[in-house]
Design a protein around this motif. Structure first.
Motif, PDB file in Angstrom:
ATOM      1  N   GLU A  89       0.855  -1.194   0.000  1.00  0.00           N
ATOM      2  CA  GLU A  89       0.000   0.000   0.000  1.00  0.00           C
ATOM      3  C   GLU A  89       0.879   1.228   0.000  1.00  0.00           C
ATOM      4  N   LEU A  90       0.478   2.271  -0.672  1.00  0.00           N
ATOM      5  CA  LEU A  90       1.291   3.487  -0.682  1.00  0.00           C
ATOM      6  C   LEU A  90       1.084   4.261   0.613  1.00  0.00           C
ATOM      7  N   PRO A  91       2.157   4.643   1.293  1.00  0.00           N
ATOM      8  CA  PRO A  91       2.004   5.431   2.514  1.00  0.00           C
ATOM      9  C   PRO A  91       1.533   6.839   2.157  1.00  0.00           C
ATOM     10  N   ALA A  92       0.678   7.401   2.979  1.00  0.00           N
ATOM     11  CA  ALA A  92       0.142   8.733   2.680  1.00  0.00           C
ATOM     12  C   ALA A  92       1.196   9.807   2.970  1.00  0.00           C
ATOM     13  N   GLY A  93       1.270  10.791   2.087  1.00  0.00           N
ATOM     14  CA  GLY A  93       2.095  11.971   2.335  1.00  0.00           C
ATOM     15  C   GLY A  93       3.593  11.769   2.196  1.00  0.00           C
ATOM     16  N   THR A 139      -3.401   2.296  -8.704  1.00  0.00           N
ATOM     17  CA  THR A 139      -4.262   2.693  -7.577  1.00  0.00           C
ATOM     18  C   THR A 139      -4.115   4.184  -7.296  1.00  0.00           C
ATOM     19  N   ALA A 140      -2.901   4.704  -7.516  1.00  0.00           N
ATOM     20  CA  ALA A 140      -2.657   6.128  -7.253  1.00  0.00           C
ATOM     21  C   ALA A 140      -3.138   7.011  -8.417  1.00  0.00           C
ATOM     22  N   GLY A 276       3.206  12.582  -6.247  1.00  0.00           N
ATOM     23  CA  GLY A 276       3.977  11.939  -5.177  1.00  0.00           C
ATOM     24  C   GLY A 276       4.433  10.520  -5.491  1.00  0.00           C
ATOM     25  N   VAL A 277       4.108  10.033  -6.678  1.00  0.00           N
ATOM     26  CA  VAL A 277       4.474   8.655  -7.034  1.00  0.00           C
ATOM     27  C   VAL A 277       5.348   8.669  -8.286  1.00  0.00           C
TER      28      VAL A 277
END
Ligand SMILES: Cc1cc2nc3c(=O)[nH]c(=O)nc-3n(C[C@H](O)[C@H](O)[C@H](O)COP(=O)(O)OP(=O)(O)OC[C@H]3O[C@@H](n4cnc5c(N)ncnc54)[C@H](O)[C@@H]3O)c2cc1C
Length: 314
Positions: A89-93, A139-140, A276-277
């Motif tokens: 899962e991508l960490p937020a921020g 997903t992002a 951010g990705v």
């Protein structure tokens, strides 16, 4: 990277790259072409051991590194490494660089995107690149680039041949352009590229992902890069592949080996796939599309750009 031949290369001429990979993004291709020499010097400066300052192919230029030294050097430079803990899962921020090596080891995705004969393919790569980067990027909100059905690989000795990972390079059957290539349905194929990537992609779509190479005895002494065709045939025979010798010909059964997927996330020139990705290596599509170029070169150049972008928050 560790399993590879370690040749990080580019076409000598940008025009050749663009012509041989016509479906790719000219922006990304130009970036890889223009930055590679500087990035190779950076890599060498870190201490990675150079084996040869040539690719053995007059169309290309680059450096062959010792792959153990390459991976050890980068692992040491990169700081703490946590293994066995894949990101799901991508960490937020937090900016993230996706570099999971594409999806060659994901049979379902390969069947869906590349060939219905996915179960017949030989996996000539790590079993761990199962498309996590692609899934996280999507997903992002990232898009995919053109060429999701394309992959890089080599035709390999067919079962019952036994091939372990140390033989991925030495057992490659790289003489399709000297052979008659035919599948079980009688369909024939003539190699169109020096990398023979087109033959491998064609083979992957034949029954069982297999084909037969028929070579006249008289041509077995001819050299393809460092090896003769006869040496490659003998290596396949010793590995246990079906090889038939008649007085005039040799027939070798081959299976398409998938090394890396070439389709992946669409990125811009800052290697950004979504806010951010960032992505690099085989998680990025649109570089080799329509042909083949060095996966290690794309990983090196886009990897550095992605890291710089992530740090600068671009
Ligand atoms: C036999 C062979 C010969 C090759 N020869 C050459 C060559 O001479 N020249 C060339 O340019 N290319 C060559 N290649 C291709 C080259 O190795 C790849 O293009 C390159 O390594 C791609 O870099 P990458 O960083 O995208 O993937 P990789 O180098 O495969 O690294 C991706 C890493 O991510 C890990 N991973 C996967 N999922 C996760 C997750 N969820 N979380 C954390 N980690 C994850 C994987 O285990 C892997 O270690 C060869 C490949 C093979 C197998």
């Amino acid at each position: 990277m560790l399993l590879s031949s370690g040749v990080i290369w580019r076409h000598r001429e940008l025009d050749d790259f663009l012509r041989e990979c016509p479906g790719g993004s000219v922006e990304l291709q130009t970036l890889v072409h223009e930055r590679l020499d500087g990035d190779l010097a950076w890599l060498e400066g870190l201490g990675a051991r150079v084996v040869e300052r040539s690719t053995g192919n007059p169309r290309t230029t680059g450096i062959r590194f010792d792959t153990r030294s390459l991976t050890d050097t980068l692992a040491g430079y990169g700081g703490e490494l946590r293994l066995g803990d894949p990101l799901r899962e991508l960490p937020a921020g937090v900016p993230v660089v996706l570099a999971t090596g594409g999806f060659a080891a994901n049979r379902d995705l390969v069947r869906e995107s590349i060939t219905p004969e996915a179960d017949g393919l030989f996996l000539r790569a790590t079993p761990w690149s199962t498309g996590d980067g692609l899934a996280l990027g999507r997903t992002a909100g990232a898009a995919t680039a053109a060429g999701m059905a394309e992959f890089y690989g080599r035709n390999m000795p067919a079962p019952p041949a036994r091939i372990d990972e140390a033989q991925f390079v030495s057992l490659a059957q790289l003489y399709a352009s000297h052979a008659e290539v035919e599948s079980a349905t009688g369909e024939r194929y003539r190699a169109q590229t020096w990398s023979e990537i087109d033959v491998v992609q064609w083979t992957a779509r034949q029954p069982g992902a297999r084909a037969t190479y028929r070579v006249p005895e008289s041509r077995l002494g001819e050299k393809v890069r460092a090896r003769t065709i006869g040496e490659m045939v003998t290596a396949a025979e010793r590995a246990g592949a079906p090889v038939r010798r008649t007085r005039s010909d040799v027939e070798v059964e081959v299976v398409a080996g998938i090394t890396t997927t070439l389709g992946g996330l669409a990125v811009d020139s800052a290697a950004r796939a979504a806010p951010g990705v960032y992505a690099a290596g085989c998680d990025v599509g649109g570089i080799s599309t329509g042909g083949y170029s060095s996966g290690l070169a794309a990983a090196l150049v886009l990897g550095r750009i992605a890291a710089e972008s992530a740090l600068e928050g671009r």
